[in-house]
Design a protein around this motif. Structure first.
Motif, PDB file in Angstrom:
ATOM      1  N   THR A  57       0.822  -1.210   0.000  1.00 53.80           N
ATOM      2  CA  THR A  57       0.000   0.000   0.000  1.00 53.80           C
ATOM      3  C   THR A  57       0.851   1.252   0.000  1.00 53.80           C
ATOM      4  O   THR A  57       0.622   2.194  -0.772  1.00 53.80           O
ATOM      5  N   PHE A  58       1.866   1.274   0.862  1.00 56.59           N
ATOM      6  CA  PHE A  58       2.714   2.464   0.969  1.00 56.59           C
ATOM      7  C   PHE A  58       3.544   2.671  -0.296  1.00 56.59           C
ATOM      8  O   PHE A  58       3.730   3.814  -0.736  1.00 56.59           O
ATOM      9  N   LEU A  59       4.035   1.594  -0.892  1.00 53.16           N
ATOM     10  CA  LEU A  59       4.808   1.717  -2.140  1.00 53.16           C
ATOM     11  C   LEU A  59       3.940   2.266  -3.273  1.00 53.16           C
ATOM     12  O   LEU A  59       4.397   3.099  -4.071  1.00 53.16           O
ATOM     13  N   LEU A  60       2.695   1.814  -3.337  1.00 51.19           N
ATOM     14  CA  LEU A  60       1.760   2.353  -4.333  1.00 51.19           C
ATOM     15  C   LEU A  60       1.507   3.837  -4.075  1.00 51.19           C
ATOM     16  O   LEU A  60       1.441   4.645  -5.009  1.00 51.19           O
ATOM     17  N   PHE A  61       1.369   4.184  -2.810  1.00 56.52           N
ATOM     18  CA  PHE A  61       1.145   5.570  -2.410  1.00 56.52           C
ATOM     19  C   PHE A  61       2.311   6.451  -2.851  1.00 56.52           C
ATOM     20  O   PHE A  61       2.111   7.520  -3.445  1.00 56.52           O
ATOM     21  N   ILE A  62       3.532   5.999  -2.574  1.00 54.00           N
ATOM     22  CA  ILE A  62       4.731   6.748  -2.956  1.00 54.00           C
ATOM     23  C   ILE A  62       4.811   6.902  -4.479  1.00 54.00           C
ATOM     24  O   ILE A  62       5.141   7.980  -4.999  1.00 54.00           O
ATOM     25  N   GLY A 142       8.242   6.502  11.292  1.00 54.68           N
ATOM     26  CA  GLY A 142       8.431   7.944  11.193  1.00 54.68           C
ATOM     27  C   GLY A 142       8.325   8.442   9.764  1.00 54.68           C
ATOM     28  O   GLY A 142       7.615   9.413   9.478  1.00 54.68           O
ATOM     29  N   PHE A 143       9.008   7.769   8.841  1.00 56.27           N
ATOM     30  CA  PHE A 143       8.997   8.194   7.446  1.00 56.27           C
ATOM     31  C   PHE A 143       7.607   8.034   6.839  1.00 56.27           C
ATOM     32  O   PHE A 143       7.084   8.968   6.203  1.00 56.27           O
ATOM     33  N   ALA A 144       6.997   6.873   7.035  1.00 53.38           N
ATOM     34  CA  ALA A 144       5.704   6.592   6.407  1.00 53.38           C
ATOM     35  C   ALA A 144       4.614   7.532   6.923  1.00 53.38           C
ATOM     36  O   ALA A 144       3.882   8.145   6.133  1.00 53.38           O
ATOM     37  N   GLU A 145       4.500   7.666   8.249  1.00 55.12           N
ATOM     38  CA  GLU A 145       3.416   8.476   8.797  1.00 55.12           C
ATOM     39  C   GLU A 145       3.630   9.966   8.547  1.00 55.12           C
ATOM     40  O   GLU A 145       2.656  10.708   8.354  1.00 55.12           O
ATOM     41  N   GLU A 146       4.871  10.413   8.516  1.00 55.48           N
ATOM     42  CA  GLU A 146       5.106  11.833   8.233  1.00 55.48           C
ATOM     43  C   GLU A 146       4.849  12.161   6.764  1.00 55.48           C
ATOM     44  O   GLU A 146       4.305  13.228   6.448  1.00 55.48           O
ATOM     45  N   ASN A 215      13.071  16.895  10.051  1.00 52.39           N
ATOM     46  CA  ASN A 215      13.046  17.069  11.505  1.00 52.39           C
ATOM     47  C   ASN A 215      11.859  16.315  12.099  1.00 52.39           C
ATOM     48  O   ASN A 215      11.981  15.635  13.124  1.00 52.39           O
ATOM     49  N   CYS A 216      10.707  16.427  11.436  1.00 56.36           N
ATOM     50  CA  CYS A 216       9.500  15.700  11.880  1.00 56.36           C
ATOM     51  C   CYS A 216       9.716  14.192  11.844  1.00 56.36           C
ATOM     52  O   CYS A 216       9.321  13.475  12.769  1.00 56.36           O
ATOM     53  N   ILE A 217      10.343  13.714  10.774  1.00 55.10           N
ATOM     54  CA  ILE A 217      10.625  12.279  10.663  1.00 55.10           C
ATOM     55  C   ILE A 217      11.539  11.828  11.801  1.00 55.10           C
ATOM     56  O   ILE A 217      11.340  10.762  12.392  1.00 55.10           O
ATOM     57  N   GLY A 218      12.550  12.650  12.108  1.00 53.65           N
ATOM     58  CA  GLY A 218      13.463  12.322  13.192  1.00 53.65           C
ATOM     59  C   GLY A 218      12.770  12.294  14.546  1.00 53.65           C
ATOM     60  O   GLY A 218      12.987  11.376  15.353  1.00 53.65           O
ATOM     61  N   ILE A 219      11.917  13.283  14.819  1.00 55.70           N
ATOM     62  CA  ILE A 219      11.193  13.320  16.094  1.00 55.70           C
ATOM     63  C   ILE A 219      10.255  12.125  16.220  1.00 55.70           C
ATOM     64  O   ILE A 219      10.275  11.406  17.224  1.00 55.70           O
ATOM     65  N   HIS A 220       9.443  11.920  15.201  1.00 55.50           N
ATOM     66  CA  HIS A 220       8.459  10.832  15.225  1.00 55.50           C
ATOM     67  C   HIS A 220       9.141   9.464  15.277  1.00 55.50           C
ATOM     68  O   HIS A 220       8.834   8.621  16.126  1.00 55.50           O
ATOM     69  N   GLY A 221      10.088   9.263  14.372  1.00 54.09           N
ATOM     70  CA  GLY A 221      10.808   7.988  14.337  1.00 54.09           C
ATOM     71  C   GLY A 221      11.638   7.764  15.577  1.00 54.09           C
ATOM     72  O   GLY A 221      11.734   6.636  16.078  1.00 54.09           O
ATOM     73  N   GLY A 222      12.239   8.842  16.105  1.00 48.52           N
ATOM     74  CA  GLY A 222      13.034   8.731  17.322  1.00 48.52           C
ATOM     75  C   GLY A 222      12.194   8.299  18.513  1.00 48.52           C
ATOM     76  O   GLY A 222      12.600   7.431  19.295  1.00 48.52           O
ATOM     77  N   LEU A 223      11.020   8.887  18.659  1.00 53.00           N
ATOM     78  CA  LEU A 223      10.135   8.506  19.769  1.00 53.00           C
ATOM     79  C   LEU A 223       9.739   7.035  19.684  1.00 53.00           C
ATOM     80  O   LEU A 223       9.777   6.310  20.683  1.00 53.00           O
ATOM     81  N   VAL A 224       9.357   6.604  18.484  1.00 55.78           N
ATOM     82  CA  VAL A 224       8.937   5.207  18.300  1.00 55.78           C
ATOM     83  C   VAL A 224      10.102   4.249  18.524  1.00 55.78           C
ATOM     84  O   VAL A 224       9.988   3.271  19.274  1.00 55.78           O
ATOM     85  N   GLY A 225      11.244   4.524  17.877  1.00 56.10           N
ATOM     86  CA  GLY A 225      12.387   3.615  17.954  1.00 56.10           C
ATOM     87  C   GLY A 225      13.032   3.561  19.319  1.00 56.10           C
ATOM     88  O   GLY A 225      13.323   2.475  19.835  1.00 56.10           O
TER      89      GLY A 225
END
Length: 286
Positions: A57-62, A142-146, A215-225
Motif C-alpha cells: 500500500t505504501f509503495l503504491l502511495f509513494i 516515522g517516514f511513512a506516517e510523516e 526534523n518531523c521524521i526524526g522526532i516521530h521515528g526517534g520517539l517510536v524507535g
C-alpha cells in the motif's frame, strides 16, 4: 496502461475534490490487501501478510504521489512540496539527527518523574537484533506516517482550507486512524488528545523548518524507535505504575503519548512553536 492512467486521472479529479482525498488511502489499502492474498498459498502467517499488504500500500502511495499533485494541483515538484527534497542532503541529515535528539530529550522528560517515584526498574539487557528492529521500526513508522500526514494530507488540505484549519484537520485524522486496544475512557481520551497535540506540534515543526519534513521524521521515528528499544530489555515498568504518568498500558508497555506529562509537554511545545512562528497562518511551506 493508457486506460489505467485515464482511470487514475478520473479518480484524482473527482468532484467534490475531498472525495478523492477521503478514499485515496482506503482504495490503496484494498489493492495492497488483494495483492498480498496469493501469499496465503505459501503458508504466510496472517500478521506477516498484513505487514506485506501495508508495505505494498505504501509503495503504491509513494509511486502515485507525484501524479496526484501534478494532475490535481498542477504541481510538478511533489517531493519538494512534501518536504523530502526541500533542502540539500547534508541539511536533511542534520534535521533528521536533530529530530532524533529532540525525541530523546522528550523521552527523558517523560521518564524523570517515573524514575523519581521509583516506578521503573533497570534491566540493562541489550540485543543487537532489538537495536536493529528499533532502527527499522523508528525510521519506517516515522517516514511513512510523516509522508502521509504532515506531507501529503497537510499539503492537500492547505489547498482547500488554508494552513490553520488544515493543521487541525490532519491532527484529528492522525489521532483517530490509530487503533486503540485500551477500553478505559480516561486512557482513550488521553491517547486521542496526545495524538492530536503531537500532530499539531509536528505540523508546526514542518512550517518552522520552511517545509522540510526531516526534523518531523526524526522526532516521530526517534520517539517510536527509542521507546521500543528501552522497553525491550533496558527498562521495565512496575505493576503499580499509574497510567496517567506513564501512559495507557498495552501488553505491559505504556504508550507515553497519552500520559499527563506528555500532554503538558506537547501543549507547551504547540504554544511555543506557534508564538515563534507568528505569521504561520499567512504563509505556505513552499
Amino acid at each position: 496502461m493508457k486506460n489505467l492512467m485515464i482511470l487514475i486521472k478520473s479518480f484524482f479529479l473527482l468532484r467534490p475534490r475531498f472525495l478523492s482525498t477521503i478514499f485515496f488511502i482506503p482504495i490503496l489499502y484494498g489493492i495492497g490487501w488483494a495483492l498480498s492474498q496469493p501469499l496465503l498459498l505459501f503458508n504466510f502467517e496472517e500478521e506477516n501478510l498484513s505487514l506485506i499488504g501495508t508495505i505494498i500500500t505504501f509503495l503504491l502511495f509513494i509511486f502515485l504521489l507525484p501524479y496526484w499533485f501534478y494532475i490535481k494541483r498542477n504541481k510538478s515538484s511533489a517531493w519538494v512540496l512534501l518536504g523530502i527534497t526541500k533542502d540539500k542532503f547534508l541539511k536533511n541529515i542534520f534535521n533528521f539527527s536533530k529530530g532524533i535528539l529532540f525525541a530523546l530529550v522528550l523521552i527523558i522528560l517523560i521518564l524523570v518523574p517515573l524514575l523519581q517515584k521509583n516506578y521503573i526498574s533497570w534491566i540493562g539487557e541489550f540485543s543487537p537484533s532489538i537495536l536493529l528492529n528499533s532502527i527499522l521500526l523508528g525510521f519506517g513508522v516515522g517516514f511513512a506516517e510523516e509522508i502521509i500526514f504532515r506531507g501529503w494530507l497537510l499539503e492537500e488540505l492547505k489547498f482547500e482550507y488554508g494552513t490553520k484549519i488544515s493543521i487541525a484537520l490532519q491532527a484529528i485524522v492522525f489521532s483517530f486512524v490509530h487503533n486503540l486496544s485500551n477500553e478505559i475512557l480516561g486512557d482513550i481520551i488521553g491517547l486521542r488528545l496526545g495524538f492530536i497535540l503531537f500532530g499539531i506540534f509536528l505540523s508546526l515543526v514542518k512550517i518552522r523548518d520552511k517545509g522540510s519534513l526531516w526534523n518531523c521524521i526524526g522526532i516521530h521515528g526517534g520517539l517510536v524507535g527509542i521507546w521500543f528499544l528501552m522497553n525491550h530489555g533496558l527498562i521495565e515498568f512496575k505493576e503499580n505504575t499509574p497510567s496517567f504518568l506513564a501512559g495507557p498500558f498495552s501488553q505491559n508497555i505504556p504508550n507515553p503519548i497519552g500520559s499527563f506529562i506528555a500532554i503538558l509537554i506537547l501543549l507547551f511545545l504547540c504554544i511555543f512553536y506557534a508564538i515563534k512562528t507568528k505569521n504561520i497562518f499567512s504563509r505556505t511551506c513552499n
